[in-house]
Design an enzyme around this catalytic site. Structure first.
Site, short mmCIF file in Angstrom:
data_model
loop_
_atom_site.label_atom_id
_atom_site.label_comp_id
_atom_site.label_asym_id
_atom_site.label_seq_id
_atom_site.Cartn_x
_atom_site.Cartn_y
_atom_site.Cartn_z
N GLY A 1 46.18 -11.42 8.68
CA GLY A 1 46.23 -10.91 7.32
C GLY A 1 46.85 -11.91 6.35
O GLY A 1 47.22 -11.56 5.24
N GLU B 1 31.97 -16.66 1.76
CA GLU B 1 32.22 -15.51 2.65
C GLU B 1 31.15 -14.44 2.46
O GLU B 1 30.66 -13.86 3.43
CB GLU B 1 33.62 -14.91 2.41
CG GLU B 1 34.74 -15.84 2.85
CD GLU B 1 35.92 -15.15 3.53
OE1 GLU B 1 35.74 -14.10 4.18
OE2 GLU B 1 37.04 -15.68 3.41
N ASP C 1 42.28 -13.87 -2.30
CA ASP C 1 42.72 -14.86 -1.32
C ASP C 1 42.38 -16.28 -1.75
O ASP C 1 43.20 -17.19 -1.67
CB ASP C 1 42.07 -14.58 0.04
CG ASP C 1 42.41 -13.21 0.58
OD1 ASP C 1 43.19 -12.51 -0.07
OD2 ASP C 1 41.88 -12.86 1.65
N ASP D 1 41.93 -4.40 -6.21
CA ASP D 1 41.00 -5.48 -6.63
C ASP D 1 39.61 -4.96 -6.95
O ASP D 1 39.05 -5.25 -8.00
CB ASP D 1 40.97 -6.64 -5.61
CG ASP D 1 40.62 -6.21 -4.20
OD1 ASP D 1 40.56 -4.99 -3.92
OD2 ASP D 1 40.39 -7.10 -3.36
P1 ADP Z 1 42.19 -14.01 8.06
O1 ADP Z 1 41.55 -14.68 6.90
O2 ADP Z 1 42.91 -12.76 7.68
O3 ADP Z 1 43.06 -14.92 8.85
P2 ADP Z 1 39.46 -13.75 8.83
O4 ADP Z 1 38.78 -12.99 9.92
O5 ADP Z 1 39.05 -13.53 7.44
O6 ADP Z 1 41.03 -13.54 9.05
O7 ADP Z 1 39.27 -15.30 9.10
C1 ADP Z 1 39.49 -15.85 10.38
C2 ADP Z 1 38.34 -16.75 10.74
O8 ADP Z 1 38.36 -17.95 9.93
C3 ADP Z 1 38.40 -17.27 12.16
O9 ADP Z 1 37.81 -16.35 13.05
C4 ADP Z 1 37.60 -18.57 12.05
O10 ADP Z 1 36.23 -18.30 12.07
C5 ADP Z 1 37.96 -19.07 10.68
N1 ADP Z 1 39.09 -20.01 10.74
C6 ADP Z 1 40.32 -19.87 10.19
N2 ADP Z 1 41.11 -20.93 10.44
C7 ADP Z 1 40.37 -21.79 11.17
C8 ADP Z 1 40.60 -23.09 11.75
N3 ADP Z 1 41.78 -23.71 11.62
N4 ADP Z 1 39.59 -23.67 12.43
C9 ADP Z 1 38.40 -23.04 12.54
N5 ADP Z 1 38.13 -21.84 12.05
C10 ADP Z 1 39.08 -21.21 11.36
MG MG Z 2 40.03 -13.75 5.63
#
Ligand code: ADP
Ligand code: MG
Length: 390
Positions: free
Chosen positions: A124, A160, A172, A37
């Site tokens: 992931g 982000e 994503d 990417d």
């Molecule tokens: P990934 O996107 O790979 O799952 P990331 O670290 O990019 O991992 O994103 C995870 C973060 O997104 C969590 O730590 C939280 O801050 C936020 N998040 C994801 N889903 C939720 C949810 N259902 N409620 C609140 N926060 C969430």
């Molecule tokens: Mg993420």
């Protein structure tokens, strides 16, 4: 595979005392096209059936009140107050999306939001994009506005970058906003053109194995890889003055000039150049429903990430090796940035049961770590769920 909307509505009524609408956005898995990417190349993700659901109702003021069922936490954001960034909590995602949408002249009303997700955090599968895109769509729609899907994806990415502090690519958010059931999405990361590629999963299943390890190296090595790719472009420019990114280098040209590159840079460039070619070939193979070829390309992708790009780890290699030994596995590879996270596997349906039994068991034997397996068909991108569908 969905959040129970009736429960969510009951909980919404109990907290906010109103009637919500429901919006959903999926997580994703990248089938092939890794570390391409930021080199202006191609990726081929699909949306998965694991989704984040937002129950939402407009408010008379400009406050966003929000609760996450998963985290059992709530928060409040006032859109009339100055912006707040990088609190270091999940509210950064919510505030980020809202503020970026408003900058695109989408005037938002205040909102009551209740969020429930079945996309595992940090596996992931991009729970963060599912969150941004579902919330962005919800906030827009309940304000009586509309947002173009590409703009919605870009607002998630920008949130982000600016509010969370994560320099993520566009894949994503793009697939979460634009995915289509029964399709993978070939994205050209340079110009953001995307093509829906039919992906029939009648005879095969996509199984995602979470290694449940996350090595600390990931972010420092990521920056190193980016720099190595840039250095590769600089060096190759002596011979190919027209290139600006590794995307511009064909395999033929790479082979002609690779002997001029230092060993490490040469390996990094070779991964990116060949991975771009593999991703385009994989999209062609899917179009022809040639799943054997597709699986073979996944296997080569893994070897290239392991040997040339050096972003795999013992646990991911092990999951791929165990999978390759299972009957009916057409392809297996690490997916995502690497140094932990998940593998994606293409498995014949008739062999799926054994696969799900065998891979975590053997992985546990050798690592004492439990792996999680998620199975999904290619799913739709973000959408409103009407009460009639409840
Ligand atoms: P990934 O996107 O790979 O799952 P990331 O670290 O990019 O991992 O994103 C995870 C973060 O997104 C969590 O730590 C939280 O801050 C936020 N998040 C994801 N889903 C939720 C949810 N259902 N409620 C609140 N926060 C969430
Ligand atoms: Mg993420």
């Amino acid at each position: 595979m969905a959040v129970d909307l009736k429960n969510l509505r009951a909980e919404f009524r109990a907290i906010y005392n109103g009637e919500p609408r429901f919006f959903r956005a999926p997580g994703r898995v990248n089938l092939i096209g890794e570390h391409t990417d930021y080199n202006g190349g191609f990726v081929l993700p699909m949306a998965i059936e694991h989704e984040t659901t937002v129950a939402a109702a407009a408010r008379a003021d400009r406050k966003i009140r929000v609760r996450s069922v998963n985290l059992n936490e709530d928060g409040e954001i006032d859109l009339n107050a100055p912006e707040q960034k990088m609190r270091g909590s999940w509210l950064d995602f919510i505030e980020g999306v809202a503020r970026i949408l408003e900058r695109q002249n989408i005037k938002l009303r205040g909102a009551d939001l209740l969020i429930a997700s079945e996309v595992p955090n940090g596996a992931g599968l991009s729970s963060s994009a599912a969150l941004e895109i579902s919330v962005g769509l919800a906030l827009t729609e309940i304000s009586g506005q509309t947002v173009d899907r590409v703009a919605l994806a870009l607002s998630g990415q920008k949130a982000e970058h600016e509010f969370v502090g994560a320099k993520v690519g566009i894949m994503d958010q793009f697939i979460s906003a634009l995915g289509r059931k029964g399709h993978a999405l070939l994205i050209d990361c340079r110009n953001l053109e995307a093509e829906q590629v039919p992906f029939s999963t009648k005879d095969v299943a996509i199984a995602i194995c979470n290694s449940n390890v996350k090595h600390k190296l990931a972010s420092s090595e990521y920056n190193t890889r980016r720099a190595e790719c840039e250095r590769g472009v600089e060096l190759l420019k002596q011979f190919l003055p027209e290139i600006t990114q590794l995307r511009d280098v064909s395999i033929d040209n790479f082979e002609k000039y690779e002997s001029n590159l230092p060993d490490v840079i040469r390996k990094r460039c070779r991964h990116v150049v060949t991975e771009n070619a593999r991703t385009l070939r994989a999209a062609e193979a899917l179009k022809q429903n040639n799943l054997e070829d597709f699986g073979g390309l996944m296997q080569h992708s893994h070897a290239s990430l392991r040997d040339d790009y050096e972003v795999s780890c013992r646990e991911l290699d092990l999951l791929v090796e165990i999978a390759a030994d299972c009957k009916g596995v057409l392809g297996a590879r690490m997916t995502g940035g690497g140094f932990g996270g998940s593998t994606v596997n293409l498995v014949r349906r008739e062999n799926l049961g054994k696969f799900i039994e065998r891979v975590p068991a053997q992985y546990y034997n050798q690592t004492q770590i439990k792996a999680d397996v998620y199975v999904s068909n290619p799913a739709d991108g973000a959408k409103e769920v009407k009460s009639s569908e409840m």
